[in-house]
Design an enzyme around this catalytic site. Sequence first.
Site, mmCIF file in Angstrom:
data_model
loop_
_atom_site.group_PDB
_atom_site.id
_atom_site.type_symbol
_atom_site.label_atom_id
_atom_site.label_comp_id
_atom_site.label_asym_id
_atom_site.label_seq_id
_atom_site.Cartn_x
_atom_site.Cartn_y
_atom_site.Cartn_z
ATOM 1 N N GLY A 26 -28.790 29.120 20.232
ATOM 2 C CA GLY A 26 -29.327 29.902 19.118
ATOM 3 C C GLY A 26 -30.848 29.853 19.053
ATOM 4 O O GLY A 26 -31.476 30.767 18.505
ATOM 5 N N GLU A 70 -24.175 27.213 25.850
ATOM 6 C CA GLU A 70 -22.974 27.146 25.008
ATOM 7 C C GLU A 70 -21.710 26.875 25.803
ATOM 8 O O GLU A 70 -20.759 26.272 25.312
ATOM 9 C CB GLU A 70 -22.808 28.463 24.222
ATOM 10 C CG GLU A 70 -23.835 28.693 23.119
ATOM 11 C CD GLU A 70 -25.104 29.404 23.592
ATOM 12 O OE1 GLU A 70 -25.378 29.428 24.813
ATOM 13 O OE2 GLU A 70 -25.830 29.938 22.724
HETATM 14 N N1 DAK Z 1 -27.101 20.458 17.131
HETATM 15 C C1 DAK Z 1 -27.122 19.276 16.467
HETATM 16 N N2 DAK Z 1 -27.866 18.224 16.839
HETATM 17 C C2 DAK Z 1 -28.623 18.379 17.942
HETATM 18 C C3 DAK Z 1 -28.654 19.578 18.681
HETATM 19 C C4 DAK Z 1 -27.846 20.658 18.230
HETATM 20 N N3 DAK Z 1 -27.839 21.852 18.836
HETATM 21 N N4 DAK Z 1 -29.491 19.398 19.736
HETATM 22 C C5 DAK Z 1 -29.978 18.146 19.630
HETATM 23 N N5 DAK Z 1 -29.457 17.519 18.553
HETATM 24 C C6 DAK Z 1 -29.725 16.169 18.085
HETATM 25 C C7 DAK Z 1 -29.021 15.139 18.935
HETATM 26 O O1 DAK Z 1 -27.683 14.976 18.519
HETATM 27 C C8 DAK Z 1 -29.856 13.911 18.665
HETATM 28 O O2 DAK Z 1 -29.513 13.419 17.400
HETATM 29 P P1 DAK Z 1 -29.280 11.807 17.156
HETATM 30 O O3 DAK Z 1 -28.285 11.418 18.175
HETATM 31 O O4 DAK Z 1 -30.643 11.223 17.409
HETATM 32 O O5 DAK Z 1 -28.816 11.740 15.745
HETATM 33 C C9 DAK Z 1 -31.259 14.484 18.553
HETATM 34 O O6 DAK Z 1 -31.091 15.867 18.263
HETATM 35 C C10 DAK Z 1 -32.059 14.369 19.851
HETATM 36 O O7 DAK Z 1 -31.284 14.944 20.872
HETATM 37 P P2 DAK Z 1 -30.950 14.189 22.256
HETATM 38 O O8 DAK Z 1 -30.858 12.730 22.055
HETATM 39 O O9 DAK Z 1 -29.780 14.873 22.849
HETATM 40 O O10 DAK Z 1 -32.285 14.519 23.094
HETATM 41 P P3 DAK Z 1 -32.428 14.648 24.667
HETATM 42 O O11 DAK Z 1 -33.890 14.728 24.927
HETATM 43 O O12 DAK Z 1 -31.637 13.605 25.376
HETATM 44 O O13 DAK Z 1 -31.751 16.056 25.051
HETATM 45 C C11 DAK Z 1 -31.304 18.422 24.715
HETATM 46 C C12 DAK Z 1 -32.314 17.253 24.527
HETATM 47 C C13 DAK Z 1 -31.895 19.641 24.018
HETATM 48 C C14 DAK Z 1 -31.129 18.736 26.198
HETATM 49 C C15 DAK Z 1 -29.931 18.024 24.099
HETATM 50 O O14 DAK Z 1 -30.154 17.550 22.773
HETATM 51 C C16 DAK Z 1 -28.938 19.144 24.053
HETATM 52 O O15 DAK Z 1 -28.296 19.479 25.044
HETATM 53 N N6 DAK Z 1 -28.752 19.715 22.841
HETATM 54 C C17 DAK Z 1 -27.720 20.740 22.617
HETATM 55 C C18 DAK Z 1 -28.156 22.060 23.194
HETATM 56 C C19 DAK Z 1 -27.062 23.115 22.993
HETATM 57 O O16 DAK Z 1 -25.919 22.949 23.495
HETATM 58 N N7 DAK Z 1 -27.384 24.175 22.278
HETATM 59 C C20 DAK Z 1 -26.435 25.260 22.005
HETATM 60 C C21 DAK Z 1 -25.698 25.005 20.712
HETATM 61 S S1 DAK Z 1 -24.536 26.300 20.322
HETATM 62 C C22 DAK Z 1 -23.885 32.731 16.021
HETATM 63 C C23 DAK Z 1 -25.166 32.360 15.877
HETATM 64 C C24 DAK Z 1 -25.695 31.328 16.652
HETATM 65 C C25 DAK Z 1 -24.892 30.646 17.525
HETATM 66 C C26 DAK Z 1 -23.584 31.013 17.672
HETATM 67 C C27 DAK Z 1 -23.052 32.064 16.902
HETATM 68 N N8 DAK Z 1 -23.260 33.805 15.237
HETATM 69 C C28 DAK Z 1 -24.252 34.711 14.535
HETATM 70 C C29 DAK Z 1 -21.901 34.061 15.176
HETATM 71 C C30 DAK Z 1 -25.499 29.551 18.288
HETATM 72 C C31 DAK Z 1 -24.795 28.618 18.946
HETATM 73 C C32 DAK Z 1 -25.507 27.519 19.597
HETATM 74 O O17 DAK Z 1 -26.706 27.435 19.617
#
Ligand code: DAK
Length: 257
Positions: A108, A131
């Site tokens: 997002g 995702e």
């Molecule tokens: N959500 C919640 N927390 C998150 C997060 C996220 N997307 N990304 C990072 N954090 C949190 C981590 O859980 C961690 O929290 P604590 O453990 O310290 O409590 C903190 O941020 C630091 O993250 P990391 O420890 O993981 O940090 P690193 O440097 O090791 O890694 C990273 C950074 C960005 C590579 C990793 O955090 C990561 O992979 N994050 C998730 C990325 C991801 O999968 N994003 C896509 C999410 S799904 C819609 C509208 C929008 C959407 C869908 C539908 N409609 C209008 C219907 C959107 C969907 C998405 O975005």
Amino acid sequence: MNYKNIKAEKKDMVGVITLNRPDVLNALSSALIGELGEALTNFESDQEIGVIVILGGEKAFAAGADIKEMLEKDYFEASTGDFLGNWGAITKCKKPTIAAVSGYALGGGCELAMQCDIIIATEDAKFGQPEINIGVIPGAGGTQRLTRAIGKYKSMEMILTGRMMNAHDAETAGLVTRVVKKSALIDEAMDVANKISKMPRAAVIAAKSSVNRSFETTLAEGILFEKTSFYSLFATEDQTEGMRAFAEKREPKFRNR
Ligand code: DAK
């Protein structure tokens, strides 16, 4: 303006919104998206504001929607409750929007940047639609806007494998406007914003909506829309002033009329 998850401030004729959940890399919770929508609506209706800039943090513009918030949802609740349905407020803005991206713009976060009109990124910026790694697909326009920006084959690989694209490749592929040094990001974004904010407002809005037509309609209809918008600007004082100033070899004084 006081918000919990963002900051919103006016700098001259520019509305600046800073995403402000640094502990979770600006994960875009429903609450944050709600506040963002509210701040955008306020800047849209504020006659002093000509351009809106969206800033993230240093490590992340935004790492996507808040996964921990999504975790407990089931299909019925997500779809019938229109979960995340309030995304996309920024696409309704008539005023130009600029995303200033440092670090991660994922899921997002990448979609929010792509919903803006101009993307300025730092050298360490990383764009991605990961995702698939968590069992879903992009839901805020990623499959459509990324594909239009960089083409089917690059976009397909990113969306199917979750691979991130670095800033240099993103610039080459056409996903970002310009890559700048990390220390220069805010100044560069504000320079562009200030420049646009001083342009004649009616022409800016007409130009933005004409460019956006190229994504939404046929070439013939887009060209007709552009021509009609062009003619309509002859009803503005700023058109007369702009052309007269050119002929008189002086700087124009636009009054947004
Ligand atoms: N959500 C919640 N927390 C998150 C997060 C996220 N997307 N990304 C990072 N954090 C949190 C981590 O859980 C961690 O929290 P604590 O453990 O310290 O409590 C903190 O941020 C630091 O993250 P990391 O420890 O993981 O940090 P690193 O440097 O090791 O890694 C990273 C950074 C960005 C590579 C990793 O955090 C990561 O992979 N994050 C998730 C990325 C991801 O999968 N994003 C896509 C999410 S799904 C819609 C509208 C929008 C959407 C869908 C539908 N409609 C209008 C219907 C959107 C969907 C998405 O975005």
